[in-house]
Design an enzyme around this catalytic site. Structure first.
Site, PDB file in Angstrom:
ATOM      1  N   SER A 156       0.869  -1.185   0.000  1.00  0.00           N
ATOM      2  CA  SER A 156       0.000   0.000   0.000  1.00  0.00           C
ATOM      3  C   SER A 156       0.897   1.223   0.000  1.00  0.00           C
ATOM      4  CB  SER A 156      -0.836  -0.018   1.284  1.00  0.00           C
ATOM      5  OG  SER A 156      -1.491   1.221   1.490  1.00  0.00           O
ATOM      6  N   TYR A 169      -2.239  -1.383  10.354  1.00  0.00           N
ATOM      7  CA  TYR A 169      -2.176  -1.471   8.888  1.00  0.00           C
ATOM      8  C   TYR A 169      -0.844  -0.912   8.380  1.00  0.00           C
ATOM      9  CZ  TYR A 169      -4.051  -1.144   4.086  1.00  0.00           C
ATOM     10  OH  TYR A 169      -4.276  -1.291   2.741  1.00  0.00           O
TER      11      TYR A 169
HETATM   12  P1  NAD Z   1     -11.439  -6.328  -0.177  1.00  0.00           P
HETATM   13  O1  NAD Z   1     -12.023  -6.241   1.199  1.00  0.00           O
HETATM   14  O2  NAD Z   1     -12.286  -5.963  -1.347  1.00  0.00           O
HETATM   15  O3  NAD Z   1     -10.849  -7.767  -0.454  1.00  0.00           O
HETATM   16  C1  NAD Z   1     -10.101  -8.441   0.520  1.00  0.00           C
HETATM   17  C2  NAD Z   1      -9.988  -9.878   0.124  1.00  0.00           C
HETATM   18  O4  NAD Z   1      -9.254 -10.559   1.165  1.00  0.00           O
HETATM   19  C3  NAD Z   1     -11.339 -10.599   0.032  1.00  0.00           C
HETATM   20  O5  NAD Z   1     -11.290 -11.555  -1.001  1.00  0.00           O
HETATM   21  C4  NAD Z   1     -11.466 -11.279   1.379  1.00  0.00           C
HETATM   22  O6  NAD Z   1     -12.319 -12.420   1.366  1.00  0.00           O
HETATM   23  C5  NAD Z   1     -10.011 -11.662   1.608  1.00  0.00           C
HETATM   24  N1  NAD Z   1      -9.698 -11.953   2.997  1.00  0.00           N
HETATM   25  C6  NAD Z   1      -9.893 -11.183   4.087  1.00  0.00           C
HETATM   26  N2  NAD Z   1      -9.483 -11.829   5.188  1.00  0.00           N
HETATM   27  C7  NAD Z   1      -9.023 -13.027   4.782  1.00  0.00           C
HETATM   28  C8  NAD Z   1      -8.478 -14.145   5.438  1.00  0.00           C
HETATM   29  N3  NAD Z   1      -8.334 -14.179   6.775  1.00  0.00           N
HETATM   30  N4  NAD Z   1      -8.115 -15.212   4.708  1.00  0.00           N
HETATM   31  C9  NAD Z   1      -8.281 -15.219   3.356  1.00  0.00           C
HETATM   32  N5  NAD Z   1      -8.784 -14.183   2.675  1.00  0.00           N
HETATM   33  C10 NAD Z   1      -9.161 -13.115   3.386  1.00  0.00           C
HETATM   34  O7  NAD Z   1     -10.111  -5.421  -0.113  1.00  0.00           O
HETATM   35  P2  NAD Z   1      -9.227  -4.736  -1.252  1.00  0.00           P
HETATM   36  O8  NAD Z   1      -9.441  -3.275  -1.156  1.00  0.00           O
HETATM   37  O9  NAD Z   1      -9.405  -5.422  -2.537  1.00  0.00           O
HETATM   38  O10 NAD Z   1      -7.772  -5.008  -0.663  1.00  0.00           O
HETATM   39  C11 NAD Z   1      -6.910  -6.014  -1.152  1.00  0.00           C
HETATM   40  C12 NAD Z   1      -5.480  -5.702  -0.723  1.00  0.00           C
HETATM   41  O11 NAD Z   1      -5.094  -4.448  -1.266  1.00  0.00           O
HETATM   42  C13 NAD Z   1      -5.303  -5.587   0.786  1.00  0.00           C
HETATM   43  O12 NAD Z   1      -4.071  -6.156   1.165  1.00  0.00           O
HETATM   44  C14 NAD Z   1      -5.294  -4.099   1.017  1.00  0.00           C
HETATM   45  O13 NAD Z   1      -4.590  -3.741   2.166  1.00  0.00           O
HETATM   46  C15 NAD Z   1      -4.574  -3.635  -0.244  1.00  0.00           C
HETATM   47  N6  NAD Z   1      -4.806  -2.230  -0.571  1.00  0.00           N
HETATM   48  C16 NAD Z   1      -6.076  -1.771  -0.814  1.00  0.00           C
HETATM   49  C17 NAD Z   1      -6.256  -0.435  -1.119  1.00  0.00           C
HETATM   50  C18 NAD Z   1      -7.594   0.152  -1.419  1.00  0.00           C
HETATM   51  O14 NAD Z   1      -7.699   1.377  -1.507  1.00  0.00           O
HETATM   52  N7  NAD Z   1      -8.620  -0.650  -1.612  1.00  0.00           N
HETATM   53  C19 NAD Z   1      -5.147   0.433  -1.149  1.00  0.00           C
HETATM   54  C20 NAD Z   1      -3.879  -0.081  -0.891  1.00  0.00           C
HETATM   55  C21 NAD Z   1      -3.729  -1.416  -0.594  1.00  0.00           C
END
Ligand code: NAD
Length: 274
Positions: A156, A169
């Site tokens: 991130s 985080y």
């Molecule tokens: P999201 O909530 O849409 O998806 C998260 C995914 O992780 C889902 O498929 C969920 O089922 C899975 N998950 C959660 N806990 C789990 C567990 N214990 N075991 C297995 N799977 C699990 O989130 P997102 O926004 O798509 O985020 C995905 C990644 O991207 C994360 O690591 C997040 O930190 C990172 N990220 C997101 C953003 C953003 O703005 N959305 C920005 C930077 C980084």
């Protein structure tokens, strides 16, 4: 001549034919977008994450039908090392190899440091950081044997800079950037690369879940949260997209990115250029 040209075009468009990719947390958001992009590039895909069994089955069938690749699914909970071990073993047993490992599963919780619930700290550290240690330690022997591997950690912008109220985080994401560098150094001569992608805000269910909480905390509207809080630091004033992240992942997985390793690549509209 024409046939040769056609073959070249299709292998350039599908650089991952014959490869097997595992994307943790790929039932939603960024992970699902990345899984689709890898499948479109020709890779077989292992999905993972939580959700309704019927919806996950539909997603799995849809990706297989859209891109003509083998798709499987693991229910493994990324907070449980023994479940992660089973997922990697099942991937190798079913697909015979693991070429591209995308550590994407992640959760978020927002609270001041001195009020941060200990169980939330532990959960974020285990899902957002320790799970990647486990997938990597278990996948590396097979990658070493094949003298090929691509490890892509979805960190991130918070792996590079901090924001208040995100102690766990930010700690986990800085940790995964460090872990990425160690893995890159240890595998540099083995045909394996390890990089981190550092997205700014991407509109996904994880971000949607923060909007109402932030609106309440700051006493402002949802629109103000998006513009004045979430995108305040993002100079291009728009969310990054899952398609942009999928395309970068495919590139990092391809032969063309063979010399890129140990990098933390921002996809944040200029946020970390501040
Ligand atoms: P999201 O909530 O849409 O998806 C998260 C995914 O992780 C889902 O498929 C969920 O089922 C899975 N998950 C959660 N806990 C789990 C567990 N214990 N075991 C297995 N799977 C699990 O989130 P997102 O926004 O798509 O985020 C995905 C990644 O991207 C994360 O690591 C997040 O930190 C990172 N990220 C997101 C953003 C953003 O703005 N959305 C920005 C930077 C980084």
């Amino acid at each position: 001549m024409n046939i040769q040209l056609k073959t070249q075009t299709s292998s350039a468009a599908r650089p991952l034919i014959g490869k097997v990719s595992l994307v943790t947390g790929s039932t939603s958001g960024i992970g699902l977008g990345i899984a689709r992009a890898l499948a479109e590039a020709g890779s077989a895909v292992v999905l993972n994450g939580f959700g309704l069994a019927t919806e996950i089955a539909t997603t799995k069938d849809q990706i297989a039908a859209d891109y003509g690749v083998k798709v499987s699914y693991s229910t493994a909970d990324m907070s449980r090392p023994e479940a992660i071990a089973e997922m990697i073993a099942a991937t190798l047993a079913e697909h015979g190899r693991l070429d591209v490992l995308v550590n994407n599963a992640g959760i978020q919780y927002v609270a001041p440091l001195d009020q941060f619930p200990v169980d939330k700290w532990d959960a974020i550290l285990s899902i957002n950081l320790s799970s990647a240690f486990h997938t990597m330690r278990l996948a590396l022997p097979a990658m070493r044997q094949n003298r090929f591997g691509r490890i892509i950690n979805i960190a991130s912008a918070h792996g590079l800079v901090a924001s208040p109220f995100k102690a766990a985080y930010v700690a986990a994401k800085h940790g995964i950037v460090g872990l990425t560098k160690v893995a890159a150094l240890e595998t540099a001569e083995l045909g394996i690369t390890c990089n981190a992608i550092c997205p700014g805000y991407v509109y996904t269910p994880l971000v949607e879940a923060q909007i109402d909480g932030q609106a309440k905390a700051h006493g402002i509207s949802r629109a103000q949260v998006i513009h004045d809080v979430l995108l305040a630091q993002q100079p291009n004033k728009r969310f990054a997209t899952v398609e942009e992240l999928g395309a970068l992942t495919v590139f990092l997985a391809s032969d063309a990115a063979g010399s890129i390793t140990g990098a933390a690549l921002p996809v944040d509209g200029g946020w970390t250029a501040h």
